[in-house]
Design a protein around this motif. Structure first.
Motif, PDB file in Angstrom:
ATOM      1  N   ALA A 232       0.846  -1.194   0.000  1.00 57.69           N
ATOM      2  CA  ALA A 232       0.000   0.000   0.000  1.00 57.69           C
ATOM      3  C   ALA A 232       0.879   1.241   0.000  1.00 57.69           C
ATOM      4  O   ALA A 232       2.012   1.215   0.483  1.00 57.69           O
ATOM      5  CB  ALA A 232      -0.909   0.018   1.232  1.00 57.69           C
ATOM      6  N   PRO A 233       0.368   2.375  -0.533  1.00 57.46           N
ATOM      7  CA  PRO A 233       1.112   3.632  -0.472  1.00 57.46           C
ATOM      8  C   PRO A 233       1.172   4.181   0.949  1.00 57.46           C
ATOM      9  O   PRO A 233       0.479   3.711   1.847  1.00 57.46           O
ATOM     10  CB  PRO A 233       0.302   4.579  -1.373  1.00 57.46           C
ATOM     11  N   ILE A 234       1.992   5.202   1.126  1.00 53.29           N
ATOM     12  CA  ILE A 234       2.116   5.880   2.414  1.00 53.29           C
ATOM     13  C   ILE A 234       1.201   7.097   2.409  1.00 53.29           C
ATOM     14  O   ILE A 234       1.314   7.966   1.553  1.00 53.29           O
ATOM     15  CB  ILE A 234       3.571   6.328   2.662  1.00 53.29           C
ATOM     16  N   TYR A 235       0.282   7.155   3.354  1.00 50.76           N
ATOM     17  CA  TYR A 235      -0.612   8.299   3.493  1.00 50.76           C
ATOM     18  C   TYR A 235      -0.553   8.812   4.926  1.00 50.76           C
ATOM     19  O   TYR A 235      -0.053   8.137   5.832  1.00 50.76           O
ATOM     20  CB  TYR A 235      -2.055   7.908   3.161  1.00 50.76           C
ATOM     21  N   ASP A 236      -1.100  10.030   5.136  1.00 55.04           N
ATOM     22  CA  ASP A 236      -1.164  10.579   6.490  1.00 55.04           C
ATOM     23  C   ASP A 236      -2.444  10.173   7.202  1.00 55.04           C
ATOM     24  O   ASP A 236      -2.740  10.640   8.287  1.00 55.04           O
ATOM     25  CB  ASP A 236      -1.016  12.101   6.475  1.00 55.04           C
ATOM     26  N   LYS A 237      -3.243   9.310   6.580  1.00 53.23           N
ATOM     27  CA  LYS A 237      -4.431   8.728   7.194  1.00 53.23           C
ATOM     28  C   LYS A 237      -4.323   7.214   7.156  1.00 53.23           C
ATOM     29  O   LYS A 237      -3.701   6.637   6.261  1.00 53.23           O
ATOM     30  CB  LYS A 237      -5.694   9.151   6.434  1.00 53.23           C
ATOM     31  N   ASN A 238      -4.956   6.555   8.115  1.00 55.11           N
ATOM     32  CA  ASN A 238      -4.906   5.099   8.156  1.00 55.11           C
ATOM     33  C   ASN A 238      -5.739   4.475   7.040  1.00 55.11           C
ATOM     34  O   ASN A 238      -6.789   4.995   6.667  1.00 55.11           O
ATOM     35  CB  ASN A 238      -5.429   4.578   9.499  1.00 55.11           C
ATOM     36  N   ASN A 239      -5.262   3.348   6.526  1.00 60.74           N
ATOM     37  CA  ASN A 239      -6.078   2.448   5.720  1.00 60.74           C
ATOM     38  C   ASN A 239      -6.420   1.238   6.575  1.00 60.74           C
ATOM     39  O   ASN A 239      -5.629   0.832   7.434  1.00 60.74           O
ATOM     40  CB  ASN A 239      -5.337   2.001   4.461  1.00 60.74           C
ATOM     41  N   TRP A 263       2.711  -4.227   4.041  1.00 58.85           N
ATOM     42  CA  TRP A 263       1.924  -3.001   4.083  1.00 58.85           C
ATOM     43  C   TRP A 263       2.773  -1.820   4.528  1.00 58.85           C
ATOM     44  O   TRP A 263       3.726  -1.985   5.293  1.00 58.85           O
ATOM     45  CB  TRP A 263       0.762  -3.141   5.063  1.00 58.85           C
ATOM     46  N   SER A 264       2.417  -0.622   4.090  1.00 59.52           N
ATOM     47  CA  SER A 264       3.066   0.580   4.615  1.00 59.52           C
ATOM     48  C   SER A 264       2.566   0.835   6.043  1.00 59.52           C
ATOM     49  O   SER A 264       1.608   0.221   6.508  1.00 59.52           O
ATOM     50  CB  SER A 264       2.760   1.783   3.714  1.00 59.52           C
ATOM     51  N   ASP A 265       3.228   1.778   6.723  1.00 55.77           N
ATOM     52  CA  ASP A 265       3.006   1.930   8.163  1.00 55.77           C
ATOM     53  C   ASP A 265       1.761   2.727   8.527  1.00 55.77           C
ATOM     54  O   ASP A 265       1.606   3.142   9.678  1.00 55.77           O
ATOM     55  CB  ASP A 265       4.233   2.581   8.810  1.00 55.77           C
ATOM     56  N   ASN A 266       0.859   2.932   7.573  1.00 55.43           N
ATOM     57  CA  ASN A 266      -0.417   3.567   7.894  1.00 55.43           C
ATOM     58  C   ASN A 266      -1.582   2.576   7.802  1.00 55.43           C
ATOM     59  O   ASN A 266      -2.743   2.959   7.931  1.00 55.43           O
ATOM     60  CB  ASN A 266      -0.701   4.743   6.945  1.00 55.43           C
ATOM     61  N   VAL A 267      -1.283   1.290   7.604  1.00 56.32           N
ATOM     62  CA  VAL A 267      -2.333   0.276   7.432  1.00 56.32           C
ATOM     63  C   VAL A 267      -2.625  -0.429   8.758  1.00 56.32           C
ATOM     64  O   VAL A 267      -1.699  -0.893   9.445  1.00 56.32           O
ATOM     65  CB  VAL A 267      -1.931  -0.761   6.366  1.00 56.32           C
ATOM     66  N   LEU A 268      -3.902  -0.508   9.114  1.00 51.79           N
ATOM     67  CA  LEU A 268      -4.347  -1.326  10.238  1.00 51.79           C
ATOM     68  C   LEU A 268      -4.732  -2.685   9.670  1.00 51.79           C
ATOM     69  O   LEU A 268      -5.681  -2.795   8.889  1.00 51.79           O
ATOM     70  CB  LEU A 268      -5.554  -0.683  10.934  1.00 51.79           C
ATOM     71  N   ASN A 269      -3.989  -3.714  10.038  1.00 49.95           N
ATOM     72  CA  ASN A 269      -4.177  -5.040   9.452  1.00 49.95           C
ATOM     73  C   ASN A 269      -4.810  -5.970  10.489  1.00 49.95           C
ATOM     74  O   ASN A 269      -4.135  -6.444  11.409  1.00 49.95           O
ATOM     75  CB  ASN A 269      -2.827  -5.597   8.982  1.00 49.95           C
ATOM     76  N   LEU A 270      -6.102  -6.226  10.343  1.00 50.40           N
ATOM     77  CA  LEU A 270      -6.873  -6.983  11.335  1.00 50.40           C
ATOM     78  C   LEU A 270      -7.541  -8.143  10.606  1.00 50.40           C
ATOM     79  O   LEU A 270      -8.617  -8.009  10.040  1.00 50.40           O
ATOM     80  CB  LEU A 270      -7.914  -6.071  11.997  1.00 50.40           C
ATOM     81  N   VAL A 271      -6.880  -9.296  10.638  1.00 54.21           N
ATOM     82  CA  VAL A 271      -7.202 -10.401   9.735  1.00 54.21           C
ATOM     83  C   VAL A 271      -7.591 -11.641  10.522  1.00 54.21           C
ATOM     84  O   VAL A 271      -7.011 -11.935  11.576  1.00 54.21           O
ATOM     85  CB  VAL A 271      -5.977 -10.717   8.837  1.00 54.21           C
ATOM     86  N   THR A 272      -8.560 -12.406   9.984  1.00 55.90           N
ATOM     87  CA  THR A 272      -8.922 -13.698  10.557  1.00 55.90           C
ATOM     88  C   THR A 272      -8.643 -14.781   9.523  1.00 55.90           C
ATOM     89  O   THR A 272      -9.244 -14.783   8.453  1.00 55.90           O
ATOM     90  CB  THR A 272     -10.414 -13.741  10.953  1.00 55.90           C
ATOM     91  N   SER A 292       2.858  -2.261   8.486  1.00 55.79           N
ATOM     92  CA  SER A 292       1.581  -2.047   9.165  1.00 55.79           C
ATOM     93  C   SER A 292       1.787  -1.161  10.389  1.00 55.79           C
ATOM     94  O   SER A 292       2.753  -1.330  11.142  1.00 55.79           O
ATOM     95  CB  SER A 292       0.898  -3.344   9.614  1.00 55.79           C
ATOM     96  N   LYS A 293       0.884  -0.251  10.590  1.00 56.19           N
ATOM     97  CA  LYS A 293       0.878   0.517  11.841  1.00 56.19           C
ATOM     98  C   LYS A 293       0.550  -0.421  12.998  1.00 56.19           C
ATOM     99  O   LYS A 293       1.156  -0.364  14.068  1.00 56.19           O
ATOM    100  CB  LYS A 293      -0.142   1.649  11.761  1.00 56.19           C
TER     101      LYS A 293
END
Length: 462
Positions: A232-239, A263-272, A292-293
């Motif tokens: 993912a790209p780097i943004y100032d908002k979370n994905n 993932w870039s460090d703005n991604v919340l990765n919550l996976v099952t 991932s953030k």
């Protein structure tokens, strides 16, 4: 949110394609959004019914009380559908800008050289899909899940949500309500595939949520290796990325699921992710977590059948402003079942790496065996690690072994490499590679080379 943009300037996949969306919803989650997603996909009523029930459950369920706090997430701050196309395309039909993105990611080249089939997703939809003739000849089904619903509805209805129901947790409910894209695989009885199948997931749009759904059925005596990559790209908002994976491994069958998540460090990765193994079946998770953030991922295997076995080998790398909360779960139900968890974590420059796992050997799982190895490498005094295992044995004939170790870089080995005229950065990189060798050894060659390069970038820039 404190976004570490400066330290990520060398993050190779942090570019974006600006606005490529043919269709993009406004931010916010509602029944209307869910109905619009279903209508765009021309879904049958039974699937819309599942979505709406899942949404009602999502509203009721709370965030998990264990692990990192998630109450800061504002679900109305995300876009729940964005697509640059109207339909699944042949590679020749993919828009030029998006085609260039996949070429930069080296995805199309890997597809051509190493795979039996590929399903590549961009934001909310599969962009292109290709399979070799061998799969068609062997009656293997490999497509996106939307197509599977249209062409194989009875098969999807039989398995969808049976391993991960929408009542399982808040993010499984969210995925079930708004899922879009993802892979569907069915390997017929006694068919053994020699090359992997791959999916690649790319988030491009700012503040978009990606909610793919993957469903894999490996019939009796069959064999498959499925690989996936994520950027993912780097943004100032979370994905927000909240995927669900269900894998069914039938009698005498074998499945391997390999992931390199970058993932870039703005991604919340919550996976099952969850698998069930029948008699004499085997499941292998090869799980790589970079970036991932916040990453919360625990591939789970239910060893239902006698003599079933499972293995999960994972790495998690955490640097500044990154929380890696990862591990695995093994539930032993059948007799003489075997499981192994090998977890390798690296924390540096103030990163937080936690192993969280479960071993449950039930009363009837007699003569079963579980082996857990948790090793963490801490590269500085600012970083943090925890090992949080839950281990339950309810019969007296089974055996569990757990080892946990926290170390820093071996000063003698570092001195030796330096004395051989190898600079400090390279020496550090070589020692880290040696630490994660059990994971690297399980990867296809092209993935191992890519991991080596990503690891060097991560260690040097943070």
């Amino acid at each position: 949110m404190k976004n570490n943009l400066a330290s990520q300037k060398e993050y190779q996949y942090g570019f974006s394609d600006a606005n490529t969306s043919f269709i993009s919803f406004k931010k916010g989650l509602s029944i209307d959004v869910i109905k619009r997603i279903s209508k765009l996909k021309n879904e049958p009523k039974w699937m819309l019914g599942i979505r709406l029930k899942a949404y009602k459950t999502f509203l009721k369920l709370k965030n998990p009380k264990w692990g990192p706090k998630l109450d800061f997430i504002n679900f109305n701050d995300y876009i729940y559908y964005a697509s640059p196309i109207q339909r699944n395309l042949d590679w020749k039909e993919v828009p030029k800008k998006i085609k260039q993105t996949f070429k930069k990611l080296n995805v199309s080249e890997i597809d051509a050289k190493f795979l039996s089939g590929a399903n590549n997703q961009y934001d909310s939809e599969s962009i292109y899909h290709q399979v070799v003739q061998e799969l068609k000849d062997k009656k293997v089904i490999f497509t996106n899940i939307e197509t599977a619903i249209q062409e194989h509805p009875e098969l999807v209805k039989r398995y969808f949500g049976k391993l991960v129901p929408y009542t399982d947790n808040k993010y499984a409910a969210l995925n079930t309500a708004v899922w879009s894209g993802g892979s569907f695989i069915y390997v017929p009885k006694n068919i053994q595939l020699s090359k992997p199948l791959q999916a690649y997931f790319r988030i491009n749009t700012k503040s978009v949520g990606q909610f793919e759904r993957t469903l894999i059925i490996v019939d009796e005596g069959a064999k498959v290796h499925y690989t996936e990559g994520c950027t993912a790209p780097i943004y100032d908002k979370n994905n927000l990325h909240a995927a669900v994976v269900e894998v069914f491994v039938e009698k005498n069958a074998k499945a391997r699921y390999s992931t390199i998540q970058n993932w870039s460090d703005n991604v919340l990765n919550l996976v099952t992710k969850r698998c069930i193994c029948k008699k004499n079946a085997t499941m292998e998770w090869i799980d790589g977590n970079l970036g991932s953030k916040l990453n919360m991922k625990y591939p789970a295997t239910i060893l239902q059948g006698d003599n079933a076995s499972a293995k999960c080998i994972s790495i998690a790398i955490a640097h500044k402003d990154v929380i890696q909360d990862a591990g695995a779960k093994m539930i032993h139900i059948g007799k003489n079942t075997r499981s192994q968890i090998i977890s390798k974590s690296i924390a540096h420059n103030g990163g937080n790496a936690t192993y969280r796992g479960l071993i449950n050997i039930t009363k009837n799982a007699i003569n079963s065996y579980a082996d857990v190895q948790c090793d963490t490498l801490i590269l500085d005094k600012m970083s943090k690690t925890d090992t949080i295992p839950t281990e339950i044995i309810t019969n007296s004939s089974s055996f569990l072994k757990h080892e946990a170790k926290v170390t820093d870089l071996d000063k003698e080995k570092l001195f030796y490499l330096n004395s051989r005229s190898i600079d400090n950065k390279t020496s550090k990189h070589l020692l880290v590679l040696g630490f994660i060798e059990p994971f690297v050894d399980e990867l296809p060659m092209e993935y191992a080379v890519e991991l080596n390069r990503l690891l060097k970038i991560d260690l040097n820039n943070n």
